[in-house]
Design an enzyme around this catalytic site. Sequence first.
Site, mmCIF file in Angstrom:
data_model
loop_
_atom_site.group_PDB
_atom_site.id
_atom_site.type_symbol
_atom_site.label_atom_id
_atom_site.label_comp_id
_atom_site.label_asym_id
_atom_site.label_seq_id
_atom_site.Cartn_x
_atom_site.Cartn_y
_atom_site.Cartn_z
ATOM 1 N N ASP A 53 34.047 4.102 38.892
ATOM 2 C CA ASP A 53 34.294 2.807 38.245
ATOM 3 C C ASP A 53 33.372 2.503 37.073
ATOM 4 O O ASP A 53 33.474 1.438 36.471
ATOM 5 C CB ASP A 53 34.212 1.687 39.290
ATOM 6 C CG ASP A 53 32.880 1.690 40.060
ATOM 7 O OD1 ASP A 53 31.839 1.999 39.446
ATOM 8 O OD2 ASP A 53 32.887 1.394 41.267
ATOM 9 N N ASN A 95 31.429 7.132 42.918
ATOM 10 C CA ASN A 95 32.327 6.132 42.347
ATOM 11 C C ASN A 95 32.752 6.529 40.941
ATOM 12 O O ASN A 95 31.993 7.144 40.195
ATOM 13 C CB ASN A 95 31.627 4.766 42.322
ATOM 14 C CG ASN A 95 31.247 4.306 43.720
ATOM 15 O OD1 ASN A 95 31.806 4.796 44.694
ATOM 16 N ND2 ASN A 95 30.299 3.395 43.815
ATOM 17 N N PRO A 119 38.626 -1.797 43.981
ATOM 18 C CA PRO A 119 39.268 -1.214 45.163
ATOM 19 C C PRO A 119 38.802 0.210 45.391
ATOM 20 O O PRO A 119 38.487 0.921 44.448
ATOM 21 C CB PRO A 119 40.760 -1.235 44.812
ATOM 22 C CG PRO A 119 40.817 -1.294 43.321
ATOM 23 C CD PRO A 119 39.546 -1.944 42.850
ATOM 24 N N ASP A 120 38.723 0.581 46.637
ATOM 25 C CA ASP A 120 38.352 1.953 46.978
ATOM 26 C C ASP A 120 39.562 2.819 46.653
ATOM 27 O O ASP A 120 40.532 2.853 47.384
ATOM 28 C CB ASP A 120 37.986 2.014 48.459
ATOM 29 C CG ASP A 120 37.418 3.364 48.827
ATOM 30 O OD1 ASP A 120 37.416 4.259 47.962
ATOM 31 O OD2 ASP A 120 36.986 3.515 49.974
ATOM 32 N N PHE A 121 39.456 3.495 45.529
ATOM 33 C CA PHE A 121 40.600 4.112 44.874
ATOM 34 C C PHE A 121 41.361 5.083 45.762
ATOM 35 O O PHE A 121 42.558 5.176 45.734
ATOM 36 C CB PHE A 121 40.100 4.837 43.623
ATOM 37 C CG PHE A 121 41.057 4.768 42.477
ATOM 38 C CD1 PHE A 121 41.840 5.860 42.155
ATOM 39 C CD2 PHE A 121 41.170 3.604 41.738
ATOM 40 C CE1 PHE A 121 42.716 5.793 41.092
ATOM 41 C CE2 PHE A 121 42.046 3.541 40.669
ATOM 42 C CZ PHE A 121 42.822 4.633 40.350
ATOM 43 N N ARG A 122 40.643 5.872 46.554
ATOM 44 C CA ARG A 122 41.326 6.968 47.217
ATOM 45 C C ARG A 122 41.441 6.851 48.723
ATOM 46 O O ARG A 122 42.236 7.525 49.339
ATOM 47 C CB ARG A 122 40.621 8.284 46.881
ATOM 48 C CG ARG A 122 41.273 8.956 45.692
ATOM 49 C CD ARG A 122 40.579 10.229 45.353
ATOM 50 N NE ARG A 122 39.345 9.975 44.643
ATOM 51 C CZ ARG A 122 38.845 10.809 43.754
ATOM 52 N NH1 ARG A 122 39.456 11.939 43.482
ATOM 53 N NH2 ARG A 122 37.721 10.530 43.142
ATOM 54 N N HIS A 140 32.262 12.607 41.405
ATOM 55 C CA HIS A 140 33.721 12.648 41.444
ATOM 56 C C HIS A 140 34.324 12.254 40.104
ATOM 57 O O HIS A 140 35.473 11.836 40.029
ATOM 58 C CB HIS A 140 34.252 11.762 42.579
ATOM 59 C CG HIS A 140 33.844 12.263 43.941
ATOM 60 N ND1 HIS A 140 33.999 11.543 45.090
ATOM 61 C CD2 HIS A 140 33.277 13.437 44.326
ATOM 62 C CE1 HIS A 140 33.547 12.242 46.132
ATOM 63 N NE2 HIS A 140 33.091 13.386 45.684
#
Length: 391
Positions: free
Chosen positions: A171, A169, A95-98, A188
């Site tokens: 991940d 990312n 999932p696109d965390f932010r 990030h």
Amino acid sequence: MDNREDSGAAAEVDAEKSSGSSNPDSDDEAGASGQSEMDFLRNLFSRTLGLGSEKPEKVLDELTLEGVSRFMQSEKCKKVVCMVGAGISTAAGIPDFRSPGTGLYANLQQYNLPYPEAIFEISYFKQHPEPFFALARELYPGQFKPTVCHYFIRLLKEKGLLLRCYTQNIDTLERVAGLDQEDLVEAHGTFFTSHCISSSCRKEYKLDWMKERIFSSLIPKCEKCQSVVKPDIVFFGENLPSRFFSLMQADFRNVDLLIILGTSLQVQPFASLVSRVPTNTPRLLINKEKTGESDPFMSLMGFGCGMDFDSEKAYRDVAWLGDCDEGCLALAELLGWKKELEKLVREEHAAIDAKSSQAVGDRAGASGAPSKVAKQPASPKKQCPPGSEEE
Ligand SMILES: [Zn+2]
């Protein structure tokens, strides 16, 4: 973080001024960076104001994926920098965390946050770490299986073409796909390591340690000082890793081709990297939509030199629109790497499946069926196969 970049740039311009270009004994590094900042500013002004007297060299024979592939096979293309974002991991079920719109922020009510973004703010986290870890448990991917796109970048490395991969990312999929620490700038941050938040301690913890605590619903506490331990992802209110600033200068000055994959280039200072390459360096965007194009307001703010795919002045930017994996396969085919890429993906995925089914087998004592939980966000993941994300 913007301030930090700006002050760094200003300091280098100052260094250039004071050292004087005629002095051969001056600090080479400061002089060279200063030079690159001056080039950057000169390019920015000439392109923004349309003053360019010097016409940049056109490197690609045509502004298409074919043109890029011919350039990549030429002697001129030795160093490729990739810039990647969430779009390269969505096919892996990450999932696109932010970013808003994933339904993530909508589900945060239960945590009683003062406002949704607080969950990723460092000052809030230090007082109330519980919501972040609850969310991390909910979103923790069941399996870490890199995409075709990740393995395409790995192939670039194996072919000796990859100078660096800049990722937004967190991940760790670039690492799982076989890129080394040295190949990467995790702009990030990353879940791969964690640190105690006490500034006098800063003890490091590995992913397995963190994962165990996240899934036992414990707030991870430092074994040495009992402070909270936080994954090394960059929260709002924190600086980007120093590695980002230290490598960016040299990398973007020395790049023959920039490939931008799966990012809409919305987050600064990451997005502004595209304008740091030399004026004749081709830039290929593989993404669902066009992005990074010049915007007069952004130019005024100093984020100039945007992408230009279609204007009559376009001379180096190529957009391939669609799914990142398909774009990488198309490019691989033109390069004659398609079979190799498909084989790499098949073998690596089989190895990951074998490892996770073994782990499930070890736990349950039977049933070694490969797990498919990766495709289902926020499903029961407590039984997810451990260790699949290890290097
Ligand atoms: Zn500590």
